[in-house]
Design a protein around this motif. Structure first.
Motif, PDB file in Angstrom:
ATOM      1  N   ARG B 347       0.803  -1.225   0.000  1.00  0.00           N
ATOM      2  CA  ARG B 347       0.000   0.000   0.000  1.00  0.00           C
ATOM      3  C   ARG B 347       0.840   1.282   0.000  1.00  0.00           C
ATOM      4  O   ARG B 347       0.314   2.357   0.270  1.00  0.00           O
ATOM      5  N   LEU B 348       2.114   1.158  -0.261  1.00  0.00           N
ATOM      6  CA  LEU B 348       2.950   2.364  -0.237  1.00  0.00           C
ATOM      7  C   LEU B 348       2.556   3.308  -1.366  1.00  0.00           C
ATOM      8  O   LEU B 348       2.150   2.877  -2.443  1.00  0.00           O
ATOM      9  N   PRO B 349       2.668   4.599  -1.129  1.00  0.00           N
ATOM     10  CA  PRO B 349       2.343   5.562  -2.192  1.00  0.00           C
ATOM     11  C   PRO B 349       3.450   5.590  -3.244  1.00  0.00           C
ATOM     12  O   PRO B 349       4.570   5.161  -2.999  1.00  0.00           O
ATOM     13  N   LYS B 350       3.096   6.092  -4.422  1.00  0.00           N
ATOM     14  CA  LYS B 350       4.130   6.397  -5.407  1.00  0.00           C
ATOM     15  C   LYS B 350       4.802   7.698  -4.986  1.00  0.00           C
ATOM     16  O   LYS B 350       4.260   8.460  -4.190  1.00  0.00           O
ATOM     17  N   THR B 351       5.946   7.974  -5.564  1.00  0.00           N
ATOM     18  CA  THR B 351       6.569   9.269  -5.296  1.00  0.00           C
ATOM     19  C   THR B 351       5.585  10.380  -5.681  1.00  0.00           C
ATOM     20  O   THR B 351       4.847  10.253  -6.664  1.00  0.00           O
ATOM     21  N   GLY B 352       5.553  11.427  -4.890  1.00  0.00           N
ATOM     22  CA  GLY B 352       4.649  12.543  -5.172  1.00  0.00           C
ATOM     23  C   GLY B 352       3.253  12.354  -4.607  1.00  0.00           C
ATOM     24  O   GLY B 352       2.421  13.258  -4.691  1.00  0.00           O
ATOM     25  N   HIS B 353       2.992  11.167  -4.042  1.00  0.00           N
ATOM     26  CA  HIS B 353       1.664  10.891  -3.496  1.00  0.00           C
ATOM     27  C   HIS B 353       1.701  10.799  -1.976  1.00  0.00           C
ATOM     28  O   HIS B 353       2.746  10.601  -1.378  1.00  0.00           O
ATOM     29  N   ILE B 354       0.479  10.958  -1.416  1.00  0.00           N
ATOM     30  CA  ILE B 354       0.342  10.844   0.037  1.00  0.00           C
ATOM     31  C   ILE B 354      -0.474   9.597   0.354  1.00  0.00           C
ATOM     32  O   ILE B 354      -1.526   9.377  -0.246  1.00  0.00           O
ATOM     33  N   ALA B 355       0.033   8.768   1.273  1.00  0.00           N
ATOM     34  CA  ALA B 355      -0.768   7.649   1.771  1.00  0.00           C
ATOM     35  C   ALA B 355      -1.063   7.905   3.241  1.00  0.00           C
ATOM     36  O   ALA B 355      -0.137   8.176   4.016  1.00  0.00           O
ATOM     37  N   ILE B 356      -2.356   7.869   3.575  1.00  0.00           N
ATOM     38  CA  ILE B 356      -2.736   8.055   4.981  1.00  0.00           C
ATOM     39  C   ILE B 356      -3.243   6.723   5.517  1.00  0.00           C
ATOM     40  O   ILE B 356      -4.129   6.102   4.922  1.00  0.00           O
ATOM     41  N   PHE B 357      -2.648   6.272   6.595  1.00  0.00           N
ATOM     42  CA  PHE B 357      -3.034   4.983   7.184  1.00  0.00           C
ATOM     43  C   PHE B 357      -3.851   5.212   8.454  1.00  0.00           C
ATOM     44  O   PHE B 357      -3.361   5.807   9.406  1.00  0.00           O
ATOM     45  N   ASP B 358      -5.096   4.744   8.433  1.00  0.00           N
ATOM     46  CA  ASP B 358      -5.947   4.814   9.620  1.00  0.00           C
ATOM     47  C   ASP B 358      -5.773   3.483  10.345  1.00  0.00           C
ATOM     48  O   ASP B 358      -6.429   2.506  10.015  1.00  0.00           O
ATOM     49  N   ARG B 359      -4.914   3.475  11.298  1.00  0.00           N
ATOM     50  CA  ARG B 359      -4.295   2.304  11.925  1.00  0.00           C
ATOM     51  C   ARG B 359      -3.247   1.753  10.961  1.00  0.00           C
ATOM     52  O   ARG B 359      -3.364   1.899   9.748  1.00  0.00           O
ATOM     53  N   THR B 360      -2.242   1.075  11.576  1.00  0.00           N
ATOM     54  CA  THR B 360      -1.001   0.846  10.830  1.00  0.00           C
ATOM     55  C   THR B 360      -0.329  -0.472  11.178  1.00  0.00           C
ATOM     56  O   THR B 360      -0.897  -1.303  11.881  1.00  0.00           O
ATOM     57  N   TRP B 361       0.906  -0.565  10.740  1.00  0.00           N
ATOM     58  CA  TRP B 361       1.795  -1.688  11.083  1.00  0.00           C
ATOM     59  C   TRP B 361       2.075  -1.775  12.581  1.00  0.00           C
ATOM     60  O   TRP B 361       2.596  -2.784  13.051  1.00  0.00           O
ATOM     61  N   TYR B 362       1.732  -0.747  13.317  1.00  0.00           N
ATOM     62  CA  TYR B 362       1.947  -0.798  14.770  1.00  0.00           C
ATOM     63  C   TYR B 362       0.960  -1.721  15.471  1.00  0.00           C
ATOM     64  O   TYR B 362       1.077  -1.972  16.665  1.00  0.00           O
ATOM     65  N   GLY B 363      -0.020  -2.228  14.711  1.00  0.00           N
ATOM     66  CA  GLY B 363      -0.889  -3.263  15.262  1.00  0.00           C
ATOM     67  C   GLY B 363      -0.088  -4.437  15.833  1.00  0.00           C
ATOM     68  O   GLY B 363      -0.493  -5.069  16.798  1.00  0.00           O
ATOM     69  N   ARG B 364       1.071  -4.693  15.208  1.00  0.00           N
ATOM     70  CA  ARG B 364       1.920  -5.805  15.649  1.00  0.00           C
ATOM     71  C   ARG B 364       2.286  -5.704  17.134  1.00  0.00           C
ATOM     72  O   ARG B 364       2.328  -6.723  17.834  1.00  0.00           O
ATOM     73  N   VAL B 365       2.579  -4.475  17.579  1.00  0.00           N
ATOM     74  CA  VAL B 365       3.048  -4.313  18.963  1.00  0.00           C
ATOM     75  C   VAL B 365       1.932  -3.813  19.880  1.00  0.00           C
ATOM     76  O   VAL B 365       2.182  -3.464  21.031  1.00  0.00           O
ATOM     77  N   MET B 366       0.704  -3.750  19.367  1.00  0.00           N
ATOM     78  CA  MET B 366      -0.441  -3.402  20.223  1.00  0.00           C
ATOM     79  C   MET B 366      -1.422  -4.576  20.238  1.00  0.00           C
ATOM     80  O   MET B 366      -1.309  -5.458  21.057  1.00  0.00           O
ATOM     81  N   VAL B 367      -2.365  -4.589  19.293  1.00  0.00           N
ATOM     82  CA  VAL B 367      -3.400  -5.627  19.361  1.00  0.00           C
ATOM     83  C   VAL B 367      -2.821  -7.042  19.178  1.00  0.00           C
ATOM     84  O   VAL B 367      -3.175  -7.962  19.923  1.00  0.00           O
ATOM     85  N   GLU B 368      -1.887  -7.203  18.243  1.00  0.00           N
ATOM     86  CA  GLU B 368      -1.358  -8.557  18.022  1.00  0.00           C
ATOM     87  C   GLU B 368      -0.580  -9.037  19.242  1.00  0.00           C
ATOM     88  O   GLU B 368      -0.607 -10.214  19.587  1.00  0.00           O
ATOM     89  N   ARG B 369       0.119  -8.112  19.865  1.00  0.00           N
ATOM     90  CA  ARG B 369       0.842  -8.440  21.092  1.00  0.00           C
ATOM     91  C   ARG B 369      -0.129  -8.820  22.202  1.00  0.00           C
ATOM     92  O   ARG B 369       0.011  -9.865  22.838  1.00  0.00           O
TER      93      ARG B 369
END
Lengths: 488, 488
Positions: B347-369
């Motif tokens: 889901r990474l943006p292309k150069t020049g674009h903005i990607a906004i993540f509503d919740r993220t990879w940090y799920g690994r150290v919160m809910v998954e943990r």
């Protein structure tokens, strides 16, 4: 690595004390589990001079029962150690299963000095790095936990400590020439240390950098890295690891079944040749002693193939002060508790000496494989580990001569029966010999694989056709002489 | 490595056929076990041009059910791929658990070309090597089997093949410019390939060199290395691996309990600032589009903290063609079957674009943990893995802005109750929200650890005090503007 690393923030005094207490208790609890799981733990404490390596180790071991650890302080190599391969003094210090070894600086420090003082050039340095990576991988592949800590202080802090310590009569001795040298060449050291740490920062034995500005804080970091490492290692149970490809040059070898065993010598020819060859070998022994060439002669072969008598004909030619025969039986408990090559590392000859092994490290891929004394992953990995081991010896300058003493199944039966029926020889035959004989075909398969996979050009197998023992003895002497002549 | 490597002796035709049959059968048997054990298998087939990479893969997959593998042929990066980080197109090709991916040349080939053609200098090359080592380690640490094969042929053999293929109308197209270039610069290639392989020859993902002179023999070697690797991987069950030390520069961050939540804005001030800031952000969006700067905005925070409304105030200022919002829920089955960062790499943006993540990879150290969706070793390792991931993005040129939207427990209760009692908002509140609320203290502890351990200087957390949502929105806009202005 040192260049990009930034210290963690030192916690407040109160938090520090709480975490220290917790970490100390944890280490105490882990001791019993380490013993239970037979986990060997090697802790390398490296770092700048005056960074407090001794202090950190002193604090760590306070929490461990003295029966469960050893501390080794690495001084400059002794005269004896200089006559062994580079890895020798490090390999002999590896811990037993269930115990800790703390090294107050280890192989990193040794290589760094040699590098910084210009004692070794680029090529030798690169070779050392490869040796070290191989060594550490062999340890972790074989179930060792290797924790590598680097105690870091800044240039000014080191300067301050050197001044402080030198200023006091009681502490003056603690500042070494090397400490001062480091401080004067601090930036050059950072570069060399960093590059070393990057080169040896492997997934299975990564580096941990410790901010050593404050004693208590350094202790806490060391404790936390160590206990975390132990937790991870305890979670793993007899892990299998990738089998590496052989990348060493190999010689083409026959299968055992292809060997012509109808070779023999007349008694008079034998006796004449024996005398001449032994005399020649005796001369060569003197020369290799003076030239300080180390020689390793390894004997493997079927039971009753005639290894003992063959060895006698070699040693008969040698000056007893310059050789040692190592009969290798099942490992003692303290040997079984270490890397399977440990008991061979500890028995290596000094330069100029000959070590003869009656049975060898190849037990790993024969009896240990067939009797299930190690896992499949273990013996499959061993071919490469042994090639690496012998490569270390070769690069050190050793002549390595490996004999497989070959007979056929019928000849073995004859000799077994003869032993059984001759009172003076009965001690030589055991139930185990008969049991092994039943597994002849499995052994033959294992031996074939061993000979194919470990006949490197620098340490090939030599087959001794030993249905006629006289023939085998003369052939062995000729090969030894020929190999020694190549280097003398 | 190529320089010291010597090919194994090719077996006789008969033995070759027997071993081929056995190896093919073995691979077929392993398929089901791979599925059962949910083992993902990544097979990298690298090697010289015309060495027969395609052929080897073709032979390997003949023995595998088509549902269980994918083959990716790496051509030159597309325009789209060039606008993503270097590792992007390789990360998206990793296999699902229980399946194979075969890469008909992968990241090695790509880097080798760039290096040999002089497109990247020493520094960028060194950075690529580090990225690749990190990538491969992240895969093996997370339970992937990574088998790296290199198909080797000599200079003359390559020359012969090029001539032969070019001579026929039907095969002419198979010889590339790069194949010819390699042959002309064969010795330089050997040097560069060898040094690459040495640098990336790690204990967990070692290289295997294949003698590719004969098709069948090459197939056998590939099959044997692959099946052996699978055997080893299957023997391991959820292996724990060392937790690496953070070596990235960190920013000092407060604990959640230290945050002053009494911050608010009057409505008229809010509206005035909102308008001005959004206008400013709109302008910057145009500029970053033209300057091709990629931007990643990550939102994490308590349930009902006001993430949605906050995101709206950002996107309200943006040109819809230049951004995307990714709401992150629990992973889909095909996402769960891959490395936990995979669904973010894709889901990474292309150069020049903005990607906004509503919740993220940090799920690994919160809910998954906290919910036990991953092991302790997994989430402890994740802090470093995430810092490495964000470092890759930063080095690529991305602006990374991470928001933690903070409220207190009472405010959450108020908002939950309000949602429950307001018909139009009831969809926003679920049983899970109430369950998570019960674990507030555990989450707070996990969030504190996360913020402390992942606030790198290149991707620090920003706390948005969101009891007054207006305040939080204005603060977020200001931070985004400030961060963008730094690079524009």
């Amino acid at each position: 690595m040192l260049q990009q690393w930034k210290p963690m923030e030192k916690p407040q005094e109160e938090e520090l004390s709480i975490r220290l207490k917790a970490a100390r208790e944890k280490l105490q609890e882990q001791q019993m589990k380490i013993k239970e799981h037979k986990l060997p733990v090697l802790v390398l404490v490296e770092g700048w001079g005056t960074a407090g390596k001794g202090n950190v180790i002193g604090q760590l071991i306070k929490n461990i029962d003295p029966r469960f650890f050893k501390v080794a302080s690495m001084a400059a190599p002794t005269e004896e150690e200089r006559r062994k391969p580079f890895l020798y003094r490090h390999f002999v210090n590896i811990p037993e299963a269930g115990k800790f070894s703390f090294l107050d600086s280890g192989w990193m420090n040794e290589v760094m000095r040699a590098r910084l003082y210009g004692e070794i050039g680029d090529e030798e340095y690169a070779a050392r790095i490869e040796s070290i990576k191989m060594f550490e991988r062999q340890l972790t592949d074989n179930g060792y936990l290797v924790v590598k800590l680097f105690l870091h202080i800044g240039k000014k802090e080191q300067e301050k400590r050197i001044k402080q310590l030198s200023g006091e009569k009681d502490t003056k001795w603690r500042v070494s020439k090397n400490d001062r040298w480091q401080n004067e060449h601090y930036d050059a050291c950072v570069k060399v240390f960093s590059s070393y740490m990057k080169d040896t920062n492997t997934p299975s034995a990564p580096w941990y950098i410790i901010d050593a500005k404050s004693k208590k804080w350094a202790e806490l970091q060391a404790l936390e890295f160590l206990t975390e490492g132990i937790d991870v290692a305890l979670a793993n149970n007899a892990m299998a690891v990738p089998i590496l490809q052989n990348v060493f040059p190999m010689e083409k070898m026959p299968l055992l079944s292809e060997i012509d065993l109808n070779k023999s010598l007349e008694v008079d020819v034998y006796e004449k040749e024996l005398k001449e060859l032994q005399q020649r070998l005796g001369e060569l022994h003197n020369r290799l002693y003076r030239k300080k060439v180390p020689v390793i002669i390894a004997y493997e072969g079927w039971d009753a193939a005639g290894k003992g008598g063959n060895i006698k004909r070699i040693t008969g030619a040698l000056d007893p002060r310059g050789y040692e025969v190592h009969p290798i039986a099942s490992p003692e408990p303290h040997e079984k508790a270490r890397h399977y090559l440990w008991r061979f590392w500890t028995r290596l000859p000094k330069t100029g000496h000959i070590a003869i092994f009656d049975r060898t490290w190849y037990g790993r891929v024969m009896v240990e494989r067939l009797e299930g004394f190690c896992s499949e992953n273990d013996w499959k990995r061993a071919f490469n580990e042994i090639n690496e081991f012998e490569k270390e010896l070769h690069d050190w300058g050793a002549v390595i001569i490996k004999f497989w003493v070959q007979i056929d199944k019928d000849t073995q039966l004859e000799r077994f029966t003869d032993r059984q029926n001759t009172p003076g020889k009965q001690w030589k035959i055991t139930d185990e010999d008969w049991r092994n004989r039943e597994k002849w075909d499995l052994y033959e398969e294992a031996v074939n694989e061993m000979i194919q996979k470990t006949s490197t050009t620098y340490a090939p197998w030599h087959i001794l056709e030993s249905v006629d023992k006289k023939y085998a003895r003369i052939k062995a002497l000729k090969i030894v002489i020929e190999e020694l002549e190549k280097v003398l």
